[in-house]
Scaffold this active site. Structure first.
Site, PDB file in Angstrom:
ATOM      1  N   TYR A   1       2.836 -14.434 -14.516  1.00  0.00           N
ATOM      2  CA  TYR A   1       1.947 -13.401 -13.984  1.00  0.00           C
ATOM      3  C   TYR A   1       0.494 -13.736 -14.308  1.00  0.00           C
ATOM      4  CZ  TYR A   1      -0.207  -8.821 -13.245  1.00  0.00           C
ATOM      5  OH  TYR A   1      -1.028  -7.808 -12.818  1.00  0.00           O
TER       6      TYR A   1
ATOM      7  N   VAL B   1       5.122 -10.110   2.674  1.00  0.00           N
ATOM      8  CA  VAL B   1       4.075 -11.126   2.626  1.00  0.00           C
ATOM      9  C   VAL B   1       4.442 -12.324   1.757  1.00  0.00           C
ATOM     10  CG1 VAL B   1       2.191  -9.545   3.169  1.00  0.00           C
ATOM     11  CG2 VAL B   1       2.864  -9.882   0.770  1.00  0.00           C
TER      12      VAL B   1
ATOM     13  N   SER C   1      -5.990  -9.280 -12.286  1.00  0.00           N
ATOM     14  CA  SER C   1      -5.563  -8.585 -13.497  1.00  0.00           C
ATOM     15  C   SER C   1      -6.347  -9.129 -14.692  1.00  0.00           C
ATOM     16  CB  SER C   1      -4.069  -8.818 -13.735  1.00  0.00           C
ATOM     17  OG  SER C   1      -3.683  -8.389 -15.026  1.00  0.00           O
TER      18      SER C   1
ATOM     19  N   ASN D   1      -3.276  -6.597  -2.217  1.00  0.00           N
ATOM     20  CA  ASN D   1      -2.882  -5.824  -3.396  1.00  0.00           C
ATOM     21  C   ASN D   1      -1.440  -6.090  -3.828  1.00  0.00           C
ATOM     22  OD1 ASN D   1      -2.935  -3.378  -5.296  1.00  0.00           O
ATOM     23  ND2 ASN D   1      -1.333  -2.811  -3.841  1.00  0.00           N
TER      24      ASN D   1
ATOM     25  N   ALA E   1       0.795  -1.235   0.000  1.00  0.00           N
ATOM     26  CA  ALA E   1       0.000   0.000   0.000  1.00  0.00           C
ATOM     27  C   ALA E   1       0.823   1.279   0.000  1.00  0.00           C
ATOM     28  CB  ALA E   1      -0.939   0.004   1.207  1.00  0.00           C
TER      29      ALA E   1
END
Length: 252
Positions: free
Chosen positions: A157, A62, A144, A88, A13
């Site tokens: 990805y 994380v 995404s 996120n 963030a």
């Protein structure tokens, strides 16, 4: 949407979509926890921009499973309750199959899945444990359009985000009896600070041509969808995947 007295934790963030989401939640009255890995300067800048009081920084990586438990426990200890988790944090590594060696190929897959999928699974696990004992909550995961259209230059990805979508919908079904709602936002290419630095003029032009709006998404537009899925009125939208790609990719 009103998030007064709600406690929100957002991973990744310190900038980009995560920062825009933190600003949006704070504007709606929430207390926001800003998770970041190591960019303390940017995290502090974001913290200083948040409206209201009671916001905090949480420096945890994380992608390391032991730190996901520590992150959630630290947040709950400080705030007493976790109402919303926004996953996120994510990475994207180019690894064209016809150009990279096998070591680079496997490295890209391992690192991408460690952050984009396993980290989300682990933070969601610990968040759900906390929410199950406190009356429920919301988990919103950032995916995404690459999960649907394919990513030929960075297949790990696209695959990681497709797996994230499937996992999120599985959790939406599993956690519903506990009043825990799980949703997904799938942005197209978003005009972040990183994009401004890394995109060549030619790449930017190609991206602008992808959408009939002839522009990229703004971080605050993605944040708007995240806030909707985190709101009380969106409970029955659990399991939903919201596209925020300016009609650049339409799926049936």
């Amino acid at each position: 949407m009103d998030f007064t007295n709600k406690n929100i934790l957002i991973t990744g963030a310190s900038r980009g979509i995560g920062k825009a989401t933190a600003l949006a939640f704070a504007e709606k009255g929430a207390k926001v926890g800003i998770n970041y890995r190591n960019n303390t300067e940017e995290a502090n800048k974001t913290l200083a921009e948040l409206k209201g009081t009671g916001h905090s920084l949480f420096a945890y990586d994380v992608s390391k499973k032991e730190e996901t438990k520590a992150l959630i426990q630290d947040f709950v200890t400080q705030y007493g309750k976790l109402d919303v988790l926004v996953n996120n944090a994510g990475i994207s590594i180019f690894h064209d199959l016809d150009e990279v060696g096998f070591e680079d190929w496997t490295y890209a897959w391992e690192q991408t899945f460690k952050t984009n999928l396993f980290a989300v699974a682990n933070t969601s696990y610990w968040a759900a444990q906390a929410m199950m004992t406190s009356g429920g909550g919301h988990i919103v995961n950032v995916s995404s359009r690459g999960a649907f259209r394919g990513e030929p230059t960075k297949p790990a990805y696209g695959a990681s985000k497709a797996a994230l979508n499937a996992m999120s919908q599985s959790l939406a079904k599993k956690l519903a009896p506990y009043q825990i709602y799980v949703g997904v936002v799938a942005p197209g290419f978003t005009e972040t600070e990183m994009a401004a630095i890394t995109l060549t003029p030619a790449e930017r032009e190609n991206l602008l041509r992808e959408s009939p709006f002839k522009r990229m998404a703004q971080p605050k537009e993605v944040a708007h969808a995240i806030l909707f899925l985190a709101s009380e009125g969106a409970a029955y939208s659990s399991g939903t995947i919201i596209d925020v790609n300016g009609a650049s990719y339409l799926r049936s």
